[in-house]
Design a protein around this motif. Sequence first.
Motif, short mmCIF file in Angstrom:
data_model
loop_
_atom_site.label_atom_id
_atom_site.label_comp_id
_atom_site.label_asym_id
_atom_site.label_seq_id
_atom_site.Cartn_x
_atom_site.Cartn_y
_atom_site.Cartn_z
N ALA A 1 0.83 -1.20 0.00
CA ALA A 1 0.00 0.00 0.00
C ALA A 1 0.87 1.25 0.00
O ALA A 1 0.56 2.24 -0.69
CB ALA A 1 -0.92 0.00 1.22
N GLU B 1 3.81 1.46 -1.30
CA GLU B 1 4.38 1.54 -2.65
C GLU B 1 3.38 2.18 -3.62
O GLU B 1 3.73 3.05 -4.43
CB GLU B 1 4.77 0.14 -3.13
N ARG B 2 2.11 1.75 -3.52
CA ARG B 2 1.08 2.33 -4.40
C ARG B 2 0.89 3.82 -4.11
O ARG B 2 0.74 4.63 -5.02
CB ARG B 2 -0.24 1.58 -4.21
N GLN C 1 3.69 5.86 -5.63
CA GLN C 1 3.53 6.00 -7.08
C GLN C 1 2.44 7.02 -7.42
O GLN C 1 2.59 7.82 -8.35
CB GLN C 1 3.20 4.64 -7.70
N GLN C 2 1.34 6.99 -6.64
CA GLN C 2 0.27 7.95 -6.90
C GLN C 2 0.70 9.38 -6.59
O GLN C 2 0.41 10.31 -7.35
CB GLN C 2 -0.95 7.57 -6.06
N THR D 1 6.28 5.39 -11.59
CA THR D 1 6.53 4.04 -11.08
C THR D 1 7.86 4.06 -10.34
O THR D 1 8.63 5.01 -10.43
CB THR D 1 6.58 3.02 -12.21
#
Length: 256
Positions: free
Chosen positions: A180, A182-183, A186-187, A192
């Motif tokens: 989570a 990591e996501r 990225q957001q 990425t």
Amino acid sequence: MATDRSSAGDPARTLALLWGLTAEEKPGRRGPKQARSTAEIAATAIALADAEGVDAVTMRRVAQELGLSPMALYTYVPGKAELLDLMLDTVYATMPRSAPADAGWRAGVTAVADDNRALFGAHPWVAAVSTSRPPLGPGLMAKYEYELRAFEGTGLPDEELDAALTHLLGFVQTCARMAADERAAQQDSALTDSQWWEANAGLLARVFDAERYPVAARVGAAAGLAHGGAYSPEHAYAFGLGRVLDGLAALIKEQC
């Protein structure tokens, strides 16, 4: 910010809510039939948490989504703490149950880990909620029974069986939290992991001394090349799960 945790509400009211002993169903209580069900309330709150995070779930917001006044919602659910337990227990009840029959403990335990990972993937906010005092509702009890059965036949004493499951689920939850994060990174960056490293490669080359940190330079480069970045949630889960299973295998062997 305080960490959201389960079982923070009134125990008697929470258990009554989770097990369906709501006020209108208790003996001697009569009144008009309510327009909403606790299942609808839970589904609405879960959808809100899935879309916007658990911090977005307030009694006022859930009431708004249901077309109720905040005071009307309190006639169904005592408060936010009890609502969170209802959300968790509802999610637990719907967790996948994919453990194969008679395929050995390792396959069963792997399925339990994968099922929990799928639960966290579908409902990322669940991994961030502290459940050291879990909501003792029907969803949790069914989940716990399913998970324990994967360890049946290993020869572990009951107290170690429970500890083995706790160890496994702690590993999966940690992986879910890191995935989570990591996501979210990225957001926030709109990049990425590999794109972020590529964009910052020049700056890092100026400040990082490979001769001073030769092992870090060698291993970091190898990992980055293999995974396309400093961290791969998929690799971390697969590698870690294998080591958890190996450790459990050694423990089980001791019992033979």
